[in-house]
Design a protein around this motif. Structure first.
Motif, mmCIF file in Angstrom:
data_model
loop_
_atom_site.group_PDB
_atom_site.id
_atom_site.type_symbol
_atom_site.label_atom_id
_atom_site.label_comp_id
_atom_site.label_asym_id
_atom_site.label_seq_id
_atom_site.Cartn_x
_atom_site.Cartn_y
_atom_site.Cartn_z
ATOM 1 N N UNK A 62 -4.191 -37.228 -1.311
ATOM 2 C CA UNK A 62 -2.824 -37.185 -0.787
ATOM 3 C C UNK A 62 -2.627 -35.960 0.109
ATOM 4 N N UNK A 63 -3.172 -34.829 -0.297
ATOM 5 C CA UNK A 63 -3.030 -33.607 0.492
ATOM 6 C C UNK A 63 -3.766 -33.733 1.826
ATOM 7 N N UNK A 64 -4.947 -34.335 1.794
ATOM 8 C CA UNK A 64 -5.704 -34.531 3.035
ATOM 9 C C UNK A 64 -4.953 -35.463 3.992
ATOM 10 N N UNK A 65 -4.390 -36.532 3.446
ATOM 11 C CA UNK A 65 -3.616 -37.463 4.267
ATOM 12 C C UNK A 65 -2.373 -36.772 4.827
ATOM 13 N N UNK A 66 -1.698 -35.994 4.006
ATOM 14 C CA UNK A 66 -0.503 -35.268 4.463
ATOM 15 C C UNK A 66 -0.868 -34.267 5.561
ATOM 16 N N UNK A 67 -2.019 -33.615 5.432
ATOM 17 C CA UNK A 67 -2.467 -32.670 6.461
ATOM 18 C C UNK A 67 -2.739 -33.407 7.772
ATOM 19 N N UNK A 68 -3.335 -34.566 7.675
ATOM 20 C CA UNK A 68 -3.611 -35.364 8.870
ATOM 21 C C UNK A 68 -2.294 -35.796 9.524
ATOM 22 N N UNK A 69 -1.341 -36.254 8.715
ATOM 23 C CA UNK A 69 -0.058 -36.690 9.266
ATOM 24 C C UNK A 69 0.702 -35.525 9.891
ATOM 25 N N UNK A 70 0.646 -34.361 9.267
ATOM 26 C CA UNK A 70 1.302 -33.192 9.853
ATOM 27 C C UNK A 70 0.645 -32.822 11.180
ATOM 28 N N UNK A 71 -0.673 -32.877 11.233
ATOM 29 C CA UNK A 71 -1.391 -32.569 12.469
ATOM 30 C C UNK A 71 -0.997 -33.513 13.600
ATOM 31 N N UNK A 72 -0.857 -34.785 13.271
ATOM 32 C CA UNK A 72 -0.442 -35.760 14.276
ATOM 33 C C UNK A 72 0.992 -35.488 14.736
ATOM 34 N N UNK A 73 1.865 -35.176 13.779
ATOM 35 C CA UNK A 73 3.260 -34.867 14.132
ATOM 36 C C UNK A 73 3.317 -33.615 14.998
ATOM 37 N N UNK A 74 2.516 -32.621 14.667
ATOM 38 C CA UNK A 74 2.485 -31.378 15.446
ATOM 39 C C UNK A 74 2.004 -31.656 16.870
ATOM 40 N N UNK A 75 1.015 -32.530 16.994
ATOM 41 C CA UNK A 75 0.490 -32.873 18.307
ATOM 42 C C UNK A 75 1.571 -33.568 19.152
#
Length: 150
Positions: free
Chosen positions: A95-108
């Protein structure tokens, strides 16, 4: 004359989305840390459940077969608990890895709009400077013409 960036509304919406993703990431990381602590604590408790050797002080209290069975059952239960907690840790990490990926996409997505905003601001500033320079040039030309007319 400063013009508004036409994508301001979209930028605000994407920043809100990024903030939500960051909050989700923080909760997921907290869950992962809590699961890591739970696994470590359970392993520490299992390590403390030992069998006393016959030469060990207090070994006479552990010499009965019933006591050995209780310790063995306790160790087996602890091992099962560790296995379950390790599964929970794996799930929390996923879940943390997925959340990190989603945050990275949102940041981009925010970053792309911010870059467009920076370009817009630079273009507006250049246009403002050009307009100001035109006014100054016209004023200088008028002064020059006024001097010639005298």
């Amino acid at each position: 004359m400063a013009r508004r960036f036409p994508l301001d509304g979209l930028l605000r919406a994407r920043r809100l989305s990024e903030e939500r993703a960051a909050a989700t990431l923080e909760r997921a990381n907290h869950g992962r840390r809590a699961a890591e602590v739970a696994v470590d604590d359970a392993r520490t408790r299992l390590t403390g459940l030992g069998f006393a050797s016959p030469g060990h002080a207090g070994a006479t209290a552990l010499a009965t077969p019933e006591t050995w069975q209780i310790i063995a059952a306790s160790r087996a239960a602890s091992a099962t608990t560790i296995s379950e907690l390790t599964g929970a840790l794996h799930e929390a990490s996923t879940k943390a890895d997925l959340a990190a990926q989603q945050w990275g996409e949102a940041r981009m997505r925010v970053s792309m709009i911010e870059k467009l905003g920076e370009r817009h601001a630079a273009k507006v500033a250049a246009e403002d400077l050009a307009a100001e320079q035109l006014v100054l040039d016209e004023a200088a030309l008028r002064r020059s013409l006024d001097k010639e007319d005298r």
